[in-house]
Structures are given as C-alpha cells and as structure tokens.
Design an enzyme around this catalytic site. Sequence first.
Site, short mmCIF file in Angstrom:
data_model
loop_
_atom_site.label_atom_id
_atom_site.label_comp_id
_atom_site.label_asym_id
_atom_site.label_seq_id
_atom_site.Cartn_x
_atom_site.Cartn_y
_atom_site.Cartn_z
N ASP A 56 0.86 -1.18 0.00
CA ASP A 56 0.00 0.00 0.00
C ASP A 56 0.90 1.24 0.00
OD1 ASP A 56 0.86 0.42 2.60
OD2 ASP A 56 -1.14 0.38 3.50
N CYS B 297 3.18 -2.93 4.10
CA CYS B 297 2.30 -1.79 4.42
C CYS B 297 3.03 -0.98 5.50
CB CYS B 297 0.91 -2.25 4.83
SG CYS B 297 0.77 -3.06 6.43
N THR C 16 2.95 -0.88 8.86
CA THR C 16 3.49 -1.69 9.96
C THR C 16 3.76 -3.13 9.53
OG1 THR C 16 1.24 -2.33 10.55
CG2 THR C 16 2.18 -0.40 11.70
N HIS D 90 10.67 -23.26 9.83
CA HIS D 90 9.61 -23.92 10.57
C HIS D 90 8.21 -23.73 9.97
CE1 HIS D 90 11.90 -24.18 14.70
NE2 HIS D 90 12.52 -24.80 13.70
N HIS E 117 7.16 -30.23 11.42
CA HIS E 117 6.48 -28.99 11.03
C HIS E 117 5.42 -29.23 9.95
CE1 HIS E 117 9.22 -26.82 13.53
NE2 HIS E 117 10.24 -27.44 12.95
C1 RB5 Z 1 -2.05 3.01 6.20
O1 RB5 Z 1 -2.10 4.30 6.69
C2 RB5 Z 1 -1.69 2.02 7.30
O2 RB5 Z 1 -2.76 1.84 8.15
C3 RB5 Z 1 -1.28 0.70 6.68
O3 RB5 Z 1 -0.19 0.90 5.86
C4 RB5 Z 1 -0.84 -0.38 7.64
O4 RB5 Z 1 0.12 0.08 8.54
C5 RB5 Z 1 -1.92 -1.13 8.29
O5 RB5 Z 1 -1.70 -2.08 9.05
#
Ligand code: RB5
Length: 146
Positions: free
Chosen positions: A8, A65, A67, A98, A133
């Site tokens: 994203d 993304c 996080t 694993h 596993h």
């Molecule tokens: C986008 O702003 C953010 O929420 C997305 O990139 C991500 O971190 C969501 O888990």
Amino acid sequence: MKVSVGADHGGFDAKSELVEFLKLKKIEVIDEGTMSSESVDYPDFAEKVCQDILSGRAQLGILVCGTGIGISIAANRHKGIRAALLYSDEAARLAKLHNNANIAVFGGRTMSVQEMKQRLDIFLNTEFEGGRHIRRLEKLDVYGGC
Ligand code: RB5
C-alpha cells in the site's frame, strides 16, 4: 522462481527498492502495485499477491504496508497462504525453516530498507525443515474454517 510483490502507500517506497533488489539478483518479479504514494487500501494488494501464489503464477510473495500488520492479517485470511512479518533476522530464518512461509511481510514505517533486504536474503536462502512442522502446517488448513 517468480516473486509477486505488493504494497500500500505505507510500503510503496520500500517496495520499489525491493523490486530493484530482486531484479539485480535476476529473480523474476511480478509487481502488483501500488505504483505511487497516493492513499490506497492494503487488502487490495494482499489479494493480488495471494492470488498470484494460489494460482501458481508466483512461488513466493512480498507484501509491505506501514506496519506490516494489516497486510499480514489480510493475506493470512487465504487458505494456503502463510504470510510472516519478518521483524528480525531470526524471524526471517524461522519463518521459512519452521513455518514454510510463502509471503515475507515488512513494515515500511517500522523497518529500514537495509533491514528488509538482509531479512529477505535470509528468507530466500533458508530451506523448510519439514519433519514435525509438516503436521503443524497441515493443521492450519483444518482449523479456523477459512
Ligand atoms: C495506512 O495508513 C496504514 O494503516 C497501513 O499501511 C498499515 O500500517 C496497516 O496495518
């Protein structure tokens, strides 16, 4: 081997660098976008990469993304997908050894691109251990009803 890559807007910059990194290694890449830092929804890109893997168009995936959490949740809703957030070098090793993860996930706002590249190298160069596993991975597709 083909690697499908998606992100994203929170992962767009890192994704662009990872695509170049893979190409330098002569690994074939399917770039599923996003193609700019304009705001988009991470489930749409998780879906594209998961479908590439489930259809056999790609053997591995990379998702980024902000996080790495939202896009991991989205990918792991798919039966047959094992998406692992590679938060450390050891996690990168164990995710393949694993868990036989088929998607490596990174956080564009929580990790440096250098860390991602190092973890990606570890992930790509580690083999699934099999053995006990296998039974555990099979249970992933039995429980949860997805
Ligand atoms: C986008 O702003 C953010 O929420 C997305 O990139 C991500 O971190 C969501 O888990």
